[in-house]
Write an enzyme that holds these catalytic residues in place. Structure first.
Site: not given
Ligand code: GLA
Length: 389
Positions: A125, A175
């Site tokens: 989180g 990510d």
């Molecule tokens: C989250 C999403 C990513 C990206 C970010 C904002 O982490 O999983 O793909 O969009 O937010 O940049």
């Protein structure tokens, strides 16, 4: 590939596996990530600059001879079992494991039952992508266990698809990509349209990246995230009515936004405008990092925060407070909220010798202003996903 295990004691997950299944597991690790700049740009075919960190998800796995999946999570102190043919989302940690199994089956991969114990040291989180790390570690594990031969790029894409379909968040690729492709000492400058990337050395002499975890949990995060994505798509659709070859905000110019979006909806315009600004800012921030001009990079991070807070509206009072508080501290070169928003961490570029004093000052004032406890920690970059055998 063998990778460092950071501070986590791998015996914990290994011993739990031995205890539950009376056999030796195979071990895999996938890291969480930070993102230096380039926020909410990935799903708009833009650019991002993440880095894998020394906090990770760890899995111990072993094959079974039947079609059962037996899972255990040490963090949640829970176990779960089902058949391969009985995968369903349940809004819990199991979604990040079963979601990737579901993707593998949908993509025709030949897998059987398995036992898996999950643990890790990524703060859940906090916006450090613990979910992507879990998805990638499970994919790496199953890829090896069942000799699927999936290339790394496909692992990142399947992990993203799992997040879309099981967790219900229409995330971009940042990510999962960072977790798979991360490299110690480097950030990854990724073009989310072509998926071309280059490693940029993080050379910040005397400066460290410090996370301030607001300890606000992102309850709005997934619904508002999906709304932002739709708003960007709406902007693109309006421009496309006049300029048919437009595919995403990456193709849209400032002038086109003003011509085709502004008069239709000021809010959609504001959202799209932020994305255009952020893409331009990222490219110039990458140059700053390559030149070692950390002061210039830091200034852009403050501007990104401003955009995320006022135009994209994905910040929250606590994150705004944290960034505002350090803005005039001479030992802080840059700060902004990081990740999807509505909670989690701010990322701060802080002079190394000033960290202790700053953390004490911010923590006290934060508690006083919000009643919340601040978690502050530095992160080190690390290698991407790999086996620990
Ligand atoms: C989250 C999403 C990513 C990206 C970010 C904002 O982490 O999983 O793909 O969009 O937010 O940049």
């Amino acid at each position: 590939m063998n990778v460092n295990t950071g501070k986590y004691n791998i015996d914990i997950v290994k011993n739990k596996f031995r205890e539950l299944f009376q056999e030796e597991p195979r071990l895999f690790r996938s890291p969480g990530r930070i993102n230096i700049i380039g926020e909410h740009t990935d799903y708009n075919d833009g650019f991002v600059l993440p880095a894998a960190i020394d906090q990770a998800a760890y899995v111990a796995v072993g094959k079974r001879s039947d079609d059962m999946i037996h899972l255990a999570s040490l963090a949640f102190n829970e176990t779960y079992s089902c058949r391969l043919s009985e995968l369903r989302p349940s809004k819990s940690w199991t979604d990040y494991v079963l979601g990737v199994v579901d993707q593998l089956l949908k993509n025709g991969c030949d897998i059987g039952g398995f036992n898996l114990v999950l643990d890790g040291d990524i703060k859940i989180g906090a916006g450090l992508s613990s979910s992507a790390a879990v998805e990638c570690s499970v994919l790496f594990a199953l890829n090896e266990l069942f000799a699927l031969g999936l290339p790394k790029m496909q692992i990142a894409k399947l992990a993203q698809a799992a997040e879309h379909q099981f967790a219900g968040v229409k995330c971009g690729i940042m990510d999962q990509f960072a977790s798979v492709f991360g490299k110690a000492g480097h950030a990854v400058q990724l073009d989310c349209r072509s998926l071309e990337y280059q490693y940029v050395p993080i050379q910040m002499d005397g400066i460290k990246m410090v996370m301030f975890n607001s300890n606000v949990s992102h309850s709005l995060a997934s619904s508002e995230y999906n709304t932002r994505r739709q708003q960007c798509e709406q902007g693109v659709a309006w421009v496309r009515q006049y300029v048919p070859n437009i595919r995403s905000l990456r193709d849209v110019s400032q002038t086109q936004l003003e011509q085709y979006v502004l008069h239709r909806d000021a809010l959609i315009y504001k959202r799209c405008r932020y994305v255009l600004d952020e893409n331009a800012r990222l490219l110039s921030a990458c140059d700053d990092l390559k030149k070692g001009d950390i002061a210039a990079l830091g200034e852009k991070m403050f501007l990104t925060h401003e955009g995320l807070s006022k135009a994209y509206e994905v910040s929250c009072t606590e994150l705004d407070w944290l960034v505002e508080f350090v803005r005039h501290e001479s030992d802080v070169l840059g700060a902004r909220m990081m990740g999807g928003g509505f909670g989690g961490c701010s990322i701060n570029l802080v002079k190394e010798n000033a960290i202790d004093v700053l953390v004490e000052k911010v923590s006290k004032a934060y508690k006083h202003a919000t009643g919340l406890t601040l978690d502050a920690f530095t992160v080190t970059t690390s290698e991407g996903s790999g086996s620990l055998d």
